[in-house]
Design a protein around this motif. Structure first.
Motif, PDB file in Angstrom:
ATOM      1  N   ALA A   1       0.849  -1.187   0.000  1.00  0.00           N
ATOM      2  CA  ALA A   1       0.000   0.000   0.000  1.00  0.00           C
ATOM      3  C   ALA A   1       0.885   1.236   0.000  1.00  0.00           C
ATOM      4  O   ALA A   1       1.895   1.297   0.694  1.00  0.00           O
ATOM      5  N   SER A   2       0.513   2.223  -0.770  1.00  0.00           N
ATOM      6  CA  SER A   2       1.290   3.456  -0.849  1.00  0.00           C
ATOM      7  C   SER A   2       0.367   4.632  -1.157  1.00  0.00           C
ATOM      8  O   SER A   2      -0.797   4.423  -1.547  1.00  0.00           O
ATOM      9  N   TYR A   3       0.887   5.857  -0.952  1.00  0.00           N
ATOM     10  CA  TYR A   3       0.120   7.023  -1.353  1.00  0.00           C
ATOM     11  C   TYR A   3       1.074   8.073  -1.878  1.00  0.00           C
ATOM     12  O   TYR A   3       2.280   8.058  -1.612  1.00  0.00           O
ATOM     13  N   GLU A   4       0.537   9.027  -2.624  1.00  0.00           N
ATOM     14  CA  GLU A   4       1.334  10.104  -3.183  1.00  0.00           C
ATOM     15  C   GLU A   4       0.522  11.385  -3.175  1.00  0.00           C
ATOM     16  O   GLU A   4      -0.714  11.373  -3.247  1.00  0.00           O
ATOM     17  N   SER A   5       1.259  12.493  -3.074  1.00  0.00           N
ATOM     18  CA  SER A   5       0.654  13.826  -3.109  1.00  0.00           C
ATOM     19  C   SER A   5       0.995  14.477  -4.433  1.00  0.00           C
ATOM     20  O   SER A   5       2.182  14.587  -4.788  1.00  0.00           O
ATOM     21  N   THR A   6       0.002  14.881  -5.184  1.00  0.00           N
ATOM     22  CA  THR A   6       0.191  15.675  -6.394  1.00  0.00           C
ATOM     23  C   THR A   6      -0.333  17.065  -6.128  1.00  0.00           C
ATOM     24  O   THR A   6      -0.860  17.351  -5.037  1.00  0.00           O
ATOM     25  N   CYS A   7      -0.220  17.908  -7.105  1.00  0.00           N
ATOM     26  CA  CYS A   7      -0.666  19.286  -6.895  1.00  0.00           C
ATOM     27  C   CYS A   7      -2.161  19.375  -6.635  1.00  0.00           C
ATOM     28  O   CYS A   7      -2.619  20.304  -5.951  1.00  0.00           O
ATOM     29  N   ASP A   8      -2.927  18.413  -7.171  1.00  0.00           N
ATOM     30  CA  ASP A   8      -4.376  18.531  -7.033  1.00  0.00           C
ATOM     31  C   ASP A   8      -5.048  17.315  -6.386  1.00  0.00           C
ATOM     32  O   ASP A   8      -6.255  17.300  -6.184  1.00  0.00           O
ATOM     33  N   GLN A   9      -4.275  16.243  -6.041  1.00  0.00           N
ATOM     34  CA  GLN A   9      -4.890  15.051  -5.458  1.00  0.00           C
ATOM     35  C   GLN A   9      -3.964  14.404  -4.423  1.00  0.00           C
ATOM     36  O   GLN A   9      -2.742  14.574  -4.457  1.00  0.00           O
ATOM     37  N   MET A  10      -4.606  13.637  -3.542  1.00  0.00           N
ATOM     38  CA  MET A  10      -3.894  12.713  -2.658  1.00  0.00           C
ATOM     39  C   MET A  10      -4.383  11.317  -3.042  1.00  0.00           C
ATOM     40  O   MET A  10      -5.572  10.995  -2.885  1.00  0.00           O
ATOM     41  N   ILE A  11      -3.468  10.474  -3.586  1.00  0.00           N
ATOM     42  CA  ILE A  11      -3.853   9.203  -4.202  1.00  0.00           C
ATOM     43  C   ILE A  11      -3.293   8.048  -3.377  1.00  0.00           C
ATOM     44  O   ILE A  11      -2.104   8.012  -3.055  1.00  0.00           O
ATOM     45  N   PHE A  12      -4.180   7.053  -3.071  1.00  0.00           N
ATOM     46  CA  PHE A  12      -3.792   5.846  -2.333  1.00  0.00           C
ATOM     47  C   PHE A  12      -3.900   4.659  -3.287  1.00  0.00           C
ATOM     48  O   PHE A  12      -4.904   4.497  -3.992  1.00  0.00           O
ATOM     49  N   GLN A  13      -2.862   3.815  -3.292  1.00  0.00           N
ATOM     50  CA  GLN A  13      -2.826   2.645  -4.176  1.00  0.00           C
ATOM     51  C   GLN A  13      -2.559   1.385  -3.351  1.00  0.00           C
ATOM     52  O   GLN A  13      -1.724   1.401  -2.443  1.00  0.00           O
ATOM     53  N   VAL A  14      -3.290   0.286  -3.697  1.00  0.00           N
ATOM     54  CA  VAL A  14      -3.128  -0.997  -3.007  1.00  0.00           C
ATOM     55  C   VAL A  14      -2.928  -2.082  -4.060  1.00  0.00           C
ATOM     56  O   VAL A  14      -3.718  -2.185  -5.007  1.00  0.00           O
ATOM     57  N   SER A  15      -1.870  -2.898  -3.887  1.00  0.00           N
ATOM     58  CA  SER A  15      -1.583  -4.018  -4.789  1.00  0.00           C
ATOM     59  C   SER A  15      -1.576  -5.307  -3.963  1.00  0.00           C
ATOM     60  O   SER A  15      -0.798  -5.433  -3.009  1.00  0.00           O
ATOM     61  N   ASN A  16      -2.433  -6.273  -4.335  1.00  0.00           N
ATOM     62  CA  ASN A  16      -2.596  -7.521  -3.576  1.00  0.00           C
ATOM     63  C   ASN A  16      -1.970  -8.666  -4.369  1.00  0.00           C
ATOM     64  O   ASN A  16      -2.344  -8.900  -5.524  1.00  0.00           O
ATOM     65  N   PRO A  17      -1.019  -9.443  -3.804  1.00  0.00           N
ATOM     66  CA  PRO A  17      -0.375 -10.532  -4.558  1.00  0.00           C
ATOM     67  C   PRO A  17      -1.330 -11.692  -4.798  1.00  0.00           C
ATOM     68  O   PRO A  17      -2.392 -11.797  -4.165  1.00  0.00           O
ATOM     69  N   GLU A  18      -0.916 -12.601  -5.702  1.00  0.00           N
ATOM     70  CA  GLU A  18      -1.746 -13.758  -6.040  1.00  0.00           C
ATOM     71  C   GLU A  18      -2.018 -14.646  -4.838  1.00  0.00           C
ATOM     72  O   GLU A  18      -3.089 -15.242  -4.707  1.00  0.00           O
ATOM     73  N   ASP A  19      -1.031 -14.771  -3.941  1.00  0.00           N
ATOM     74  CA  ASP A  19      -1.210 -15.646  -2.777  1.00  0.00           C
ATOM     75  C   ASP A  19      -1.719 -14.892  -1.552  1.00  0.00           C
ATOM     76  O   ASP A  19      -1.619 -15.371  -0.427  1.00  0.00           O
ATOM     77  N   GLY A  20      -2.285 -13.724  -1.770  1.00  0.00           N
ATOM     78  CA  GLY A  20      -2.833 -12.955  -0.659  1.00  0.00           C
ATOM     79  C   GLY A  20      -4.267 -13.318  -0.375  1.00  0.00           C
ATOM     80  O   GLY A  20      -4.836 -14.251  -0.955  1.00  0.00           O
ATOM     81  N   THR A  21      -4.868 -12.568   0.552  1.00  0.00           N
ATOM     82  CA  THR A  21      -6.289 -12.711   0.843  1.00  0.00           C
ATOM     83  C   THR A  21      -6.978 -11.392   0.513  1.00  0.00           C
ATOM     84  O   THR A  21      -6.330 -10.350   0.370  1.00  0.00           O
ATOM     85  N   THR A  22      -8.278 -11.440   0.389  1.00  0.00           N
ATOM     86  CA  THR A  22      -9.027 -10.234   0.043  1.00  0.00           C
ATOM     87  C   THR A  22      -8.810  -9.161   1.110  1.00  0.00           C
ATOM     88  O   THR A  22      -8.893  -9.428   2.310  1.00  0.00           O
ATOM     89  N   VAL A  23      -8.541  -7.950   0.649  1.00  0.00           N
ATOM     90  CA  VAL A  23      -8.243  -6.826   1.544  1.00  0.00           C
ATOM     91  C   VAL A  23      -9.334  -5.775   1.391  1.00  0.00           C
ATOM     92  O   VAL A  23      -9.650  -5.355   0.275  1.00  0.00           O
ATOM     93  N   THR A  24      -9.896  -5.339   2.522  1.00  0.00           N
ATOM     94  CA  THR A  24     -10.891  -4.267   2.527  1.00  0.00           C
ATOM     95  C   THR A  24     -10.485  -3.218   3.553  1.00  0.00           C
ATOM     96  O   THR A  24     -10.261  -3.554   4.725  1.00  0.00           O
ATOM     97  N   SER A  25     -10.400  -1.962   3.130  1.00  0.00           N
ATOM     98  CA  SER A  25      -9.988  -0.875   4.027  1.00  0.00           C
ATOM     99  C   SER A  25     -10.852   0.351   3.763  1.00  0.00           C
ATOM    100  O   SER A  25     -11.409   0.533   2.665  1.00  0.00           O
ATOM    101  N   THR A  26     -10.929   1.197   4.788  1.00  0.00           N
ATOM    102  CA  THR A  26     -11.694   2.439   4.707  1.00  0.00           C
ATOM    103  C   THR A  26     -10.731   3.621   4.811  1.00  0.00           C
ATOM    104  O   THR A  26      -9.867   3.659   5.698  1.00  0.00           O
ATOM    105  N   PHE A  27     -10.876   4.590   3.900  1.00  0.00           N
ATOM    106  CA  PHE A  27     -10.029   5.780   3.836  1.00  0.00           C
ATOM    107  C   PHE A  27     -10.894   6.969   4.248  1.00  0.00           C
ATOM    108  O   PHE A  27     -11.854   7.338   3.550  1.00  0.00           O
ATOM    109  N   THR A  28     -10.562   7.574   5.392  1.00  0.00           N
ATOM    110  CA  THR A  28     -11.397   8.638   5.967  1.00  0.00           C
ATOM    111  C   THR A  28     -10.629   9.954   5.974  1.00  0.00           C
ATOM    112  O   THR A  28      -9.621  10.097   6.690  1.00  0.00           O
ATOM    113  N   PRO A  29     -11.066  10.968   5.175  1.00  0.00           N
ATOM    114  CA  PRO A  29     -10.404  12.277   5.191  1.00  0.00           C
ATOM    115  C   PRO A  29     -10.906  13.116   6.373  1.00  0.00           C
ATOM    116  O   PRO A  29     -11.953  12.838   6.949  1.00  0.00           O
TER     117      PRO A  29
END
Length: 418
Positions: free
Chosen positions: A290-318
């Protein structure tokens, strides 16, 4: 007139000619007579012997329906024999027989009865020149308690014998009618023994790592069948009859095996709750990135789940605005974004946890200082003259520096873990 005297030569010539003709006729007929065999005193006996041998090389055979037998029977010992007296059976014909012993509830005929042991064998047809078996022998184990032993035509064995089951009837060897009457000898059925038959039931439970249970139902030392009743979770029930000195296995699914109770006459009730075996190995599960980045106009969160992982559910609260929920299946990626603004923070909870608020940081190359959630300022009056030229030169220098900074510090990426 003087007649001449007959010559004696003429009769001689005629006689000679007649003899010559007779000799010629005999010459033609003599070879046919010579080739005709003369009767011999030994010819007739030799022919009879050969005919008798040919007839004896193909013995008479019978169909199974016409076969006849004699038999012996000893019920208490569990022994019987039967002999085919007018055989052999013809090619393609066969006759099966069976000796079977039962565990019974009484020394006299009573039900139900359960098979302890059985023996099946058969007579088969033979071809010309082959020798067939004329006698079959049978032996079965007889229980030490009350029992019934039957010697029957056919291989179909009835187990158990109950009030509603079929009966052997005239199939019993030695019966006064029906197929059983084809054999002469004693009545080939027996009821007897002493002592009530008692089962000795046992239960062995083995849990697997997936939540199921295997039950081993044992009747190792008893002299009667054991009647088990198995009750599991979610209304599961099953009745299992285990013959003496026999083991039966029963598989229960995870839904059925959370709590299991087994009852049987002569056994203390068995109850077990599923417990995970100690030797179960946990499967390796891949860790999402999981990672995030700040751009001039957005705050972006990215999640990458591997093949041998389990389903991931998260809540992002500003800290301002609506929360967003993201679910990412194994082998997939997902992202959420928020409009950038001064003082913006986002907190991640659920399968991924940021450990607190994550703040948006304005990149240095943003011309307007970031959207900041505000409105752009009103444009001022245009500058002219020498001041304008100086400003333009400075602007070009700043632009060149800005290009370098844009490449170096366009994004700032920060990783967080669940």
């Amino acid at each position: 007139m003087i007649r001449p005297q007959p010559s004696p030569r003429r009769p001689l010539v005629v006689a000679a000619a007649a003899l010559a003709g007779l000799a010629t006729a005999l010459a033609f007929t003599a070879p046919a007579v010579a080739t005709k065999p003369s009767p011999s005193p030994s010819a007739s006996p030799t022919g009879s012997a050969a005919a008798g041998k040919s007839k004896g090389s193909a013995p008479n055979c019978v169909k199974a329906d016409d076969a006849r037998y004699t038999h012996t029977f000893d019920g208490p010992k569990g022994e019987a024999s039967i002999t085919l007296t007018n055989g052999p059976l013809c090619v393609g014909e066969e006759q099966e027989l069976a000796l079977v012993s039962y565990v019974a509830p009484s020394a006299k005929f009573a039900l139900p009865q359960y098979v302890l042991a059985s023996s099946v064998n058969k007579f088969t047809g033979v071809a010309e020149g082959e020798l067939g078996v004329s006698t079959l022998t049978f032996q079965v184990e007889v229980p030490t308690c009350y029992t019934q032993v039957d010697f029957v035509f056919g291989s179909t064995i009835i187990d158990p014998l109950t009030e509603t089951s079929e009966r052997y009837g005239d199939r019993k060897v030695g019966s006064p009618k029906g197929i059983g009457s084809r054999s002469k000898g004693p009545n080939a059925w027996y009821n007897g023994g002493s002592g009530t038959c008692v089962a000795t039931p046992e239960v062995i439970a083995s849990a697997d790592c997936d939540g199921g249970v295997e039950l081993t139902l044992v009747n190792r030392n008893g002299n009667a069948p054991a009647a088990f009743t198995v009750a599991g979770s979610n209304g599961f029930t099953r009745k299992v009859t285990v013959p003496m000195r026999t083991i039966e296995k029963l598989e229960l699914t995870p839904a059925q095996a959370q709590t299991v109770t087994v009852t049987a006459p002569g056994m203390k009730d068995f109850t077990s709750d599923w417990e995970k075996p100690e030797d179960c190995q946990e499967p390796e599960v891949g860790t999402p990135e999981a990672s995030y980045e700040s751009t001039c106009d957005q705050m972006i969160f990215q999640v990458s789940n591997p093949e041998d992982g389990t389903t991931v559910t998260s809540t992002f609260t500003p800290n301002k605005g609506e929360a967003k929920t993201l679910t990412v299946e194994p082998g997939r990626s997902g992202s959420v974004s928020f409009k950038a603004g001064k003082g913006l923070t986002v907190t991640v909870t659920g399968d991924l946890d940021s450990g607190g608020p994550l703040a948006w940081e304005q990149p240095e190359d943003c011309k307007d200082g970031g959207t900041g959630g505000g409105e752009p300022e009103e444009p001022g009056l245009p500058l002219t003259g020498a001041a304008a030229g100086s400003i333009a030169a400075g602007a070009l220098a700043l632009l060149a520096a800005g290009v370098v900074l844009f490449v170096v510090a366009r994004r700032r990426r920060i990783r967080f873990t669940a």
